[in-house]
Design a protein around this motif. Structure first.
Motif, PDB file in Angstrom:
ATOM      1  N   ILE A  86      -3.037   8.566  51.558  1.00 19.28           N
ATOM      2  CA  ILE A  86      -3.074   6.987  51.524  1.00 19.28           C
ATOM      3  C   ILE A  86      -4.069   6.719  50.192  1.00 19.28           C
ATOM      4  N   ARG A  87      -5.109   7.490  50.198  1.00 18.91           N
ATOM      5  CA  ARG A  87      -6.472   7.573  49.228  1.00 18.91           C
ATOM      6  C   ARG A  87      -5.864   7.627  47.777  1.00 18.91           C
ATOM      7  N   TRP A  89      -2.614   7.599  47.028  1.00 22.99           N
ATOM      8  CA  TRP A  89      -1.624   6.875  46.569  1.00 22.99           C
ATOM      9  C   TRP A  89      -2.001   5.368  45.917  1.00 22.99           C
ATOM     10  N   ARG A  90      -3.203   5.147  46.497  1.00 22.43           N
ATOM     11  CA  ARG A  90      -3.818   3.854  46.346  1.00 22.43           C
ATOM     12  C   ARG A  90      -4.642   4.136  44.951  1.00 22.43           C
ATOM     13  N   THR A  91      -5.019   5.168  44.367  1.00 27.88           N
ATOM     14  CA  THR A  91      -5.887   5.070  43.355  1.00 27.88           C
ATOM     15  C   THR A  91      -5.301   4.666  41.964  1.00 27.88           C
ATOM     16  N   ARG A  92      -6.113   3.688  41.219  1.00 26.38           N
ATOM     17  CA  ARG A  92      -5.608   3.052  40.403  1.00 26.38           C
ATOM     18  C   ARG A  92      -5.628   3.933  39.056  1.00 26.38           C
TER      19      ARG A  92
END
Length: 136
Positions: A86-87, A89-92
């Motif tokens: 999740i971390r 996946w959510r990294t910009r």
């Protein structure tokens, strides 16, 4: 696993299998632009060494005595992998690259929590101990 070639292939295949450590190392290479790569390799080795020692000295005897500890350990590893996914996946990501930097500490922690370390401790290291001339 008494054959050194079989042992080497098992280690190489396990390390080449995609996982959280590989992802963090690739991110470090891309974001840090080759800044002290030996430090990241050392961090990875330290992470694997720490989990193998912990597993062989504490976890395996504990799991033998209390089988529920093995189930709890699996649940913890799965929870960490979900968190890491999740971390990631959510990294910009922008045109300038990934926000933040991958650090050797992150590599060591990710490697320590990587299930591959338990595979090393339980199967590959036990296979190494079966080699002629090495005592258990």
């Amino acid at each position: 696993m008494t054959d050194p070639i079989q042992f080497a292939l098992a280690v190489l295949l396990l390390l080449a299998t995609p996982g959280p450590t590989n992802t963090v190392m690739a991110t470090a290479g891309a974001v840090n632009r080759g800044e002290r790569p030996w430090l990241f390799m050392l961090a990875e080795l330290c992470g694997y060494f720490a989990i193998v020692v912990l597993a062989r000295a504490v976890l395996l005897p504990l799991i033998d005595a209390f089988p529920w500890v093995g189930i709890a350990l699996k649940a913890i590893v799965v929870a960490y992998l979900i968190y890491a996914a999740i971390r990631l996946w959510r990294t910009r990501i922008s045109s300038e690259g990934v926000r933040g930097r991958a650090t050797p500490q992150l590599v060591a922690l990710t490697t320590f929590l990587n299930p591959k370390g338990l595979i090393f401790a339980i199967t590959i290291i036990l296979g190494l101990l079966d080699w002629p001339g090495l005592a258990r």
